[in-house]
Enzyme design. Structure first.
Site, short mmCIF file in Angstrom:
data_model
loop_
_atom_site.label_atom_id
_atom_site.label_comp_id
_atom_site.label_asym_id
_atom_site.label_seq_id
_atom_site.Cartn_x
_atom_site.Cartn_y
_atom_site.Cartn_z
N GLY A 11 -66.29 -7.12 -15.65
CA GLY A 11 -66.77 -6.36 -14.49
C GLY A 11 -67.43 -7.29 -13.49
O GLY A 11 -68.24 -8.13 -13.88
N ARG A 72 -60.11 -7.61 -16.86
CA ARG A 72 -60.47 -7.52 -18.28
C ARG A 72 -59.16 -7.78 -19.01
O ARG A 72 -58.32 -6.90 -19.10
CB ARG A 72 -61.01 -6.13 -18.62
CG ARG A 72 -62.29 -5.76 -17.86
CD ARG A 72 -62.89 -4.49 -18.43
NE ARG A 72 -63.95 -3.94 -17.59
CZ ARG A 72 -65.21 -4.35 -17.60
NH1 ARG A 72 -65.58 -5.34 -18.38
NH2 ARG A 72 -66.11 -3.77 -16.82
N ASP A 103 -70.61 -10.30 -21.97
CA ASP A 103 -70.38 -10.63 -23.38
C ASP A 103 -68.89 -10.74 -23.75
O ASP A 103 -68.52 -11.61 -24.53
CB ASP A 103 -71.14 -9.70 -24.33
CG ASP A 103 -70.75 -8.24 -24.18
OD1 ASP A 103 -70.08 -7.90 -23.18
OD2 ASP A 103 -71.11 -7.44 -25.05
N THR A 126 -73.66 -9.94 -15.17
CA THR A 126 -73.37 -8.54 -15.48
C THR A 126 -74.52 -7.67 -14.99
O THR A 126 -75.70 -8.01 -15.23
CB THR A 126 -73.14 -8.30 -17.00
OG1 THR A 126 -73.20 -6.88 -17.24
CG2 THR A 126 -74.15 -8.96 -17.90
N ASP A 128 -75.35 -5.05 -16.24
CA ASP A 128 -75.97 -4.42 -17.41
C ASP A 128 -77.18 -5.21 -17.94
O ASP A 128 -78.02 -4.67 -18.64
CB ASP A 128 -74.96 -4.26 -18.56
CG ASP A 128 -73.74 -3.46 -18.15
OD1 ASP A 128 -73.82 -2.72 -17.15
OD2 ASP A 128 -72.70 -3.57 -18.82
N ASP A 130 -77.39 -7.28 -20.33
CA ASP A 130 -77.51 -7.05 -21.77
C ASP A 130 -77.21 -8.30 -22.62
O ASP A 130 -76.68 -8.19 -23.72
CB ASP A 130 -76.58 -5.90 -22.20
CG ASP A 130 -75.13 -6.15 -21.84
OD1 ASP A 130 -74.85 -7.13 -21.14
OD2 ASP A 130 -74.27 -5.37 -22.27
N ARG A 172 -73.32 0.54 -19.58
CA ARG A 172 -72.53 0.62 -20.81
C ARG A 172 -73.41 1.12 -21.95
O ARG A 172 -73.98 2.19 -21.83
CB ARG A 172 -71.90 -0.74 -21.16
CG ARG A 172 -70.66 -0.60 -22.02
CD ARG A 172 -70.05 -1.95 -22.31
NE ARG A 172 -69.39 -2.53 -21.18
CZ ARG A 172 -68.14 -2.27 -20.83
NH1 ARG A 172 -67.42 -1.45 -21.53
NH2 ARG A 172 -67.61 -2.83 -19.77
O1 F6P Z 1 -70.31 -4.02 -17.64
C1 F6P Z 1 -70.48 -3.60 -16.32
C2 F6P Z 1 -70.04 -2.17 -16.17
O2 F6P Z 1 -70.22 -1.80 -14.82
C3 F6P Z 1 -70.74 -1.17 -17.09
O3 F6P Z 1 -72.02 -0.82 -16.64
C4 F6P Z 1 -69.75 -0.04 -17.08
O4 F6P Z 1 -69.87 0.75 -18.25
C5 F6P Z 1 -68.43 -0.75 -17.03
O5 F6P Z 1 -68.68 -2.03 -16.49
C6 F6P Z 1 -67.37 -0.07 -16.20
O6 F6P Z 1 -66.21 -0.84 -16.29
P1 F6P Z 1 -64.90 -0.60 -15.43
O7 F6P Z 1 -65.21 -1.01 -14.01
O8 F6P Z 1 -63.88 -1.48 -16.05
O9 F6P Z 1 -64.59 0.84 -15.51
#
Ligand code: F6P
Length: 323
Positions: A11, A72, A103, A126, A128, A130, A172
């Site tokens: 992300g 991803r 991660d 990130t 997050d 985390d 997340r």
């Molecule tokens: O890890 C960053 C994040 O924005 C999380 O907070 C969220 O759950 C996820 O990515 C969403 O991912 P995507 O943009 O692939 O739907």
């Protein structure tokens, strides 16, 4: 070491561009050639390499997103595709790699680095926040400021209509965005996966005499909370308290975009320079962190295995403010 490559993966987060700029300028300062790999690990598998120079990164420090694009990659989980990626690194004479991400990115980097004995340094990006090994990841500060700005705006309309809002924020399975944005936004209470607060406790908080009389009420819900997302929690509350006029807002991907904050730009710039200087010293498989204002290195395995513990002081603050 003569040729370095950089990619952004997972992300995106505000400040990635500031980190790319810093890596490029630091590499050139140290007489290294620097290549960008487009579209994360996917581009490494497909051989999408471009040479970067000082002007490639002009005027990007203030821009959200990533000029290198991100993905991803499912294919990178397979050994045959990692081998292909390694061959592209060799063809392009790359002898060190810098990866920006969270991660998932570092799990891939740890495996690749071990498998092909290849030097990789990671920069934590990130929203997050985390990852252990750094006080802050790039993008978190901007994301929480975006969330607080949205909560303030919701507060205005909630106040005009005497409404209760459930505001869902990202993160997340971590509650760090919810915790800080909820505190700063004056939320009545905050639901995060790290604590066991349930719907009944939320109702108790909302029914406190002085809160009942408040013209606006906001509950911040982390997307990963075990009670479910904001819509689920709102529905459960509505069933038990039909007299509340309830609305739900999911902030979603606006938390990932926008101009990086001053803090994220400076953090990204520091980490970018450190990543280059760390590769030069011969480190092979580490994440750059900044703890108490000092640069620290953490092996990828440790950065990916643990989740950050929440600051007990902030948790206590959250409880007292909700009481
Ligand atoms: O890890 C960053 C994040 O924005 C999380 O907070 C969220 O759950 C996820 O990515 C969403 O991912 P995507 O943009 O692939 O739907």
């Amino acid at each position: 070491m003569k040729n370095i490559a950089i990619l952004t993966s997972g992300g995106d987060s505000p400040g990635m561009n500031a980190a790319i700029r810093s890596v490029v300028r630091a590499a050139l300062f140290h007489d290294l050639k620097i290549h960008g790999i487009l579209n994360g690990y996917e581009g490494m598998i497909d051989g999408k390499f471009i040479e970067l120079n000082s002007s490639s990164v002009s005027n990007i420090i203030q821009r959200g997103g990533t000029i290198l694009k991100s993905s991803r990659s499912q294919r990178f989980l397979e050994q045959s595709f990692r081998k292909l990626a390694f061959e592209h690194l060799k063809t392009n004479n790359i002898d060190g790699l810098i990866v920006l991400g969270g991660d998932g990115t570092f799990k891939g980097a740890a495996q690749f680095s071990k498998e092909f004995d290849f030097p990789i340094v990671g920069i934590p990006c990130t929203i997050d926040n985390d990852l252990v090994g750094t006080d802050f990841c790039i993008g978190y500060d901007t994301a929480i400021n975006t969330a607080v700005d949205a909560i303030d705006k919701i507060r205005d309309t909630a106040d005009s209509h005497n409404r209760l809002f459930f505001v869902e924020v990202m993160g997340r399975d971590a509650g760090l965005i919810a915790l800080r944005s909820g505190i700063a936004g004056g939320a009545e209470t905050i639901l995060i996966p790290e604590t066991k607060m349930g719907v009944n406790e939320v109702i108790d908080v909302l029914n406190k005499d002085w809160k009942r009389e408040k013209s606006s009420k906001i509950v911040v819900v982390a997307e990963g909370d075990e009670e479910g997302g904001a819509f689920v929690v709102a529905e459960k509350v509505k069933q038990k308290c039909p007299d509340f006029d309830i609305r739900v807002t999911t902030l979603g991907h606006i938390q990932r975009g926008g101009k990086p904050s001053c803090m994220d730009r400076v953090l990204a710039s520091r980490m970018g320079l450190s990543a280059i200087e760390t590769l030069i010293t011969g480190e092979r498989s580490v994440m750059i962190g900044i703890i108490n204002q000092e640069v620290k290195l953490l092996p990828f395995e440790k950065a990916v295995k643990h989740h950050m513990e929440l600051n007990p002081g902030l948790l206590h603050l959250m409880e007292v403010m909700a009481s």
